[in-house]
Design an enzyme around this catalytic site. Structure first.
Site, PDB file in Angstrom:
ATOM      1  N   SER A 668     -17.362 -42.434  59.477  1.00 21.02           N
ATOM      2  CA  SER A 668     -18.531 -43.153  59.991  1.00 21.02           C
ATOM      3  C   SER A 668     -19.636 -43.263  58.961  1.00 21.02           C
ATOM      4  O   SER A 668     -20.586 -44.037  59.159  1.00 21.02           O
ATOM      5  CB  SER A 668     -19.062 -42.454  61.255  1.00 21.02           C
ATOM      6  OG  SER A 668     -19.521 -41.156  60.948  1.00 21.02           O
ATOM      7  N   LYS A 711     -26.553 -40.305  67.232  1.00 23.10           N
ATOM      8  CA  LYS A 711     -27.027 -40.532  65.866  1.00 23.10           C
ATOM      9  C   LYS A 711     -28.383 -41.234  65.870  1.00 23.10           C
ATOM     10  O   LYS A 711     -29.301 -40.857  65.120  1.00 23.10           O
ATOM     11  CB  LYS A 711     -26.002 -41.350  65.095  1.00 23.10           C
ATOM     12  CG  LYS A 711     -24.704 -40.610  64.827  1.00 23.10           C
ATOM     13  CD  LYS A 711     -23.660 -41.511  64.195  1.00 23.10           C
ATOM     14  CE  LYS A 711     -22.368 -40.743  63.934  1.00 23.10           C
ATOM     15  NZ  LYS A 711     -21.302 -41.597  63.389  1.00 23.10           N
TER      16      LYS A 711
END
Length: 810
Positions: A668, A711
């Protein structure tokens, strides 16, 4: 800090509006739970429910059911509901008993009886035991029995007396008299007047007279022997006659109960057992008869105690061990759920008692386990529980394959003391097992256990989430209503229900899905109600739900808070302002128990001439997981395809996660790593007020990643801690927009322009957003526009190629 002018239009175009940051409810929720009917079943999961119903309807061998799904998804509740429905439609299960085996006491007999009949048999045989203890001694102590026994023995007594008289006459005729002794009758020679001769008188006789007496003594001994044999026959006949009377009286005393038992249990294969019981009672009459009135007072206490112990052991044979008992009024087949499936709890056990230092047992010590109790119906087990008991799992498979269940096998148990073995007869097994567990454990069983697939042919798989349809959203409010009623909670307002639904979407990690882990929703309702009670509120409102969520986050957020503190005080170096060449704020997700949170990670890159290409320091130091290593190789593919089509790339790019001491895993951060490499090659600064998440393919497409909500919130919390200035934000893959289920405070900051979220589809968009300079697009000649980032990268790579090439020979 304001974004550069060239960035403003792009940022505006890519920025997400607050309306797309969480679930848009497809239906209006009721005013409160007062207007809602409680949920009667679990919403959705139609595939799993149909599989369970199908499996429950099949009676063929091997069609046990494996129910898989995440914890707290309602998998156990749904299974119980459908099992209960299936059980109600099936006939009741029989009772099971163990009876004494008169042929082989080590192997008690298992007997099946109609529901409730075992209790009747137990009571009837208990009555028989009482009769043996009380009425049999009383019958033999009665005057009528004494008179009858005397009448029975009297003819034999007269014959005995006559035989003795005849013997006496025969012996006297020979010149002898009979002298009784402990050794029996002894012939003694007599004088002429019939007086028995003394030893001195015998010794004084002449030798010829003594020899004549000895010859006659032999004839007397023969007569005595013949009469003795006759008397023994008479005694045997008398004893037989008395025994016949005893049997007649005994059968009269116990026959009524036994005859009733034979009639009541006709056709249950118990006639042979009742006959054996009657024969054993008769065989042990000598023990029962001893307990007449006055026996306990006249006999020594030790003798009485020993005889009582003998009698109790005999009477124990006539009892019945009701192994499995069912209520005669119960409708449907049994359903049993064993939460602790140890070997003894699952298969039953045999108990022991200490007799003279030896552990012994008998048929009355057999105890049923879950399999015997559920026999004829359904057994529900949790997979993780039974796999923690390896012996139980192995023996369960054996029982399902052989379709027979036996009480715990002593031969396989390592008992540290001597025992008398007991092997009860096995019981035919007709049970459907419903096994509930996690999907990954079932997957392991499929691979590692050859028997599993053949024994559990039906799979019911619960989805972790369902579509956020109007029906599913309303089902949430119905579920809250049921929890409120079950636990006595306050009513929930519409606003509270909306926040609960939003939390269900957050747990599903998708705006268009709702979690099926209803246990977590139940926990939230309880905690919100507790806060409402503490505040003295009559109902649970949105503020209480949000406070409960905040409290849960605070209780689990120690690690997240400490990381943010380290960043804020500068121990961990993460910039949220300014611009730095070759440095990008990536985003990572940490898992602390059930709590996940995001935090920024500084990714840096330094470049120079060389031929190694991208050098990931984590990979070189073996601190990189396989997926992260793959992501780095994908970056090399993108660079080669974009900038190395004409000439080979000759550069070194040292790439690392700064101040990272754990293993780096996942791809990611591959977009952030690529931006670090590109800006280092182009020598252009990167905005530190923007954090980046997203993976990259070899063609430069930004791909979806996991944990995007955590996040975004992690970087928001850091920026809020150091101070929001209206410029900070996060880039996410455009494919992840529907994964955003943000907290209200983050949404409010986005709505007010204090924080930003940009959705990217291509690398070029991210490059321009982070640098304020267009990435550039090749023209017909294959050149990038002057001043663009990619043009600068191309120029830098060309310079490094020259620097890395050896000088030409002169």
């Amino acid at each position: 800090m304001s974004p550069p002018p060239s960035e403003a239009s792009l940022a505006s175009r890519l920025a997400l509006r607050s309306t797309v940051l969480r679930l848009a409810l497809p239906v209006a929720l009721p005013e409160s739970t007062e207007c809602v009917e409680p949920l009667k079943n679990v919403a959705g999961q139609s595939r799993a429910q149909e599989a369970i119903r199908f499996g429950l309807g099949i009676t063929a061998e091997g069609y046990n059911i494996a129910v898989s799904g995440p914890a707290l998804s309602g998998r156990s509740t749904v299974a119980r509901i459908h099992v209960a429905e299936a059980a109600a439609a099936r006939p009741p299960a029989p009772d099971w008993c163990y009876l004494y085996n008169f042929s082989d006491p080590r192997r008690p007999r298992a007997v099946s009886l109609p529901p409730g009949a075992a209790g009747e048999l137990e009571r009837a045989l208990g009555q028989l035991v009482t009769i043996c203890k009380d009425e049999i001694p009383r019958a033999f102590d009665a005057e009528a029995y004494v008179n009858q026994a005397q009448r029975t023995v009297e003819p034999f007594t007269r014959q005995r007396e006559a035989a003795l008289q005849a013997l006496e006459q025969t012996v006297r005729a020979i010149g002898f008299a009979l002298n009784p002794s402990p050794m029996g009758l002894i012939p003694v020679p007599c004088l002429k007047d019939g007086t028995p001769m003394t030893q001195e008188q015998f010794n004084a006789l002449a030798d010829a007279d003594r020899a004549a007496i000895e010859r006659r003594s032999a004839d007397a001994q023969d007569a005595i022997g013949a009469t003795g044999r006759q008397l023994r026959h008479l005694e045997a006949d008398a004893s037989t006659a008395v025994e016949a009377v005893d049997r007649e009286i005994t059968r009269f005393v116990v026959g009524r109960v036994l005859d009733e038992l034979r009639k009541r249990f006709d056709g249950e294969s118990l006639g042979e057992h009742f006959t054996a019981v009657e024969s054993d009672i008769v065989a042990n009459l000598s023990v029962f008869k001893r307990f007449t009135d006055g026996f306990a007072e006249s006999a020594p206490p030790q003798a009485v105690a020993e005889l009582i112990a003998i009698r109790e052991q005999i009477l124990r044979r006539y009892q019945v061990n009701v192994f499995v008992r069912h209520d005669p009024g119960q409708q449907g087949a049994p359903v049993y759920e064993e939460s602790h499936p140890s070997f003894a709890n699952l298969f039953g056990r045999i108990e022991f008692e200490n007799r003279m230092g030896t552990m012994v047992s008998d048929f009355m010590h057999a105890r049923a386990g879950a399999l015997q109790i559920a026999n004829g119906g359904f057994l529900i087990l949790q997979l993780q529980d039974i796999l923690s008991e390896p012996r139980s799992w192995v023996m369960l498979k054996r029982a399902l394959k052989t379709r027979e269940v036996r009480v715990g096998d002593l031969g396989e148990s390592l008992l540290p003391f001597p025992v008398v073995d007991l092997v009860p007869q096995g019981i035919p097994l007709d049970v459907k097992v419903v096994l509930i567990g996690e999907p990954h454990i079932f997957a392991l069983l499929d691979v590692l256990d050859d028997d599993f697939g053949s024994l559990f042919k039906i799979r019911a798989e619960f989805e972790p989430d369902v579509d956020a349809t109007a029906e599913a959203v309303l089902a949430y409010s119905q579920f809250v209503c049921r929890i409120r009623a079950d636990l006595g909670l306050r009513h929930f307002t519409r606003a509270a229900l909306e926040e609960i639904v939003q939390h269900g979407s957050r747990l599903a990690d998708r705006q268009d899905r709702l979690t099926t882990r209803y246990g977590l929703i139940s926990d939230l309702c309880v905690e919100a109600n507790e806060l409402a009670e503490a505040a003295g509120a009559e109902t649970v409102d949105a503020s209480h739900v949000l406070a409960a969520l905040a409290g849960k986050q605070s209780r689990s957020g120690l690690l997240a808070d400490r990381l943010r503190r380290l960043i804020a005080e500068g121990t961990l170096h993460v910039e949220t302002r300014g611009s730095v060449v070759g440095q990008v704020n990536g985003l990572a997700v940490y898992q602390a128990g059930n709590y996940a949170f995001g935090t920024p990670a500084r990714i840096s890159c330094r470049v120079g001439p060389g031929r190694q290409g991208v050098v990931a320091i984590e990979r070189e130091t073996e601190r990189s997981g396989a997926i992260h290593t793959k992501g780095v190789l994908v970056l090399s593919g993108f660079l080669a395809g974009t900038f190395g089509r004409d000439l080979p790339l000759t550069f070194n790019a040292s790439l690392t996660f700064e101040q990272s001491y754990d293993e780096v895993e996942g791809d990611s951060a591959s977009s952030a790593e690529l931006y670090a490499i590109l800006t280092a090659l182009a020598d252009v600064p990167v905005a530190q007020w923007i954090a980046v998440t997203g993976s990259i393919d070899q063609f430069g497409n930004v791909q979806a990643v996991g944990g995007v909500t955590e996040k975004v919130e992690g970087f928001f919390d850091l920026c809020a801690a150091v101070g929001l200035d209206g410029s900070q934000g996060v880039t996410i893959p455009s494919a992840n927009v529907r994964s955003l289920t943000l907290r209200p405070d983050v949404i409010r900051a986005v709505d007010e322009g204090r924080f930003h979220i940009w959705a990217l589809s291509r690398v070029e968009e991210g490059v321009e957003l982070l640098t304020g300079i267009p990435a550039g697009t090749r023209d017909a000649q294959g050149n990038y526009p002057a001043g663009s980032v990619f043009a600068r990268v191309t120029h830098s790579l060309g310079a490094m190629r020259l620097a890395a090439s050896p000088p030409a020979a002169s």
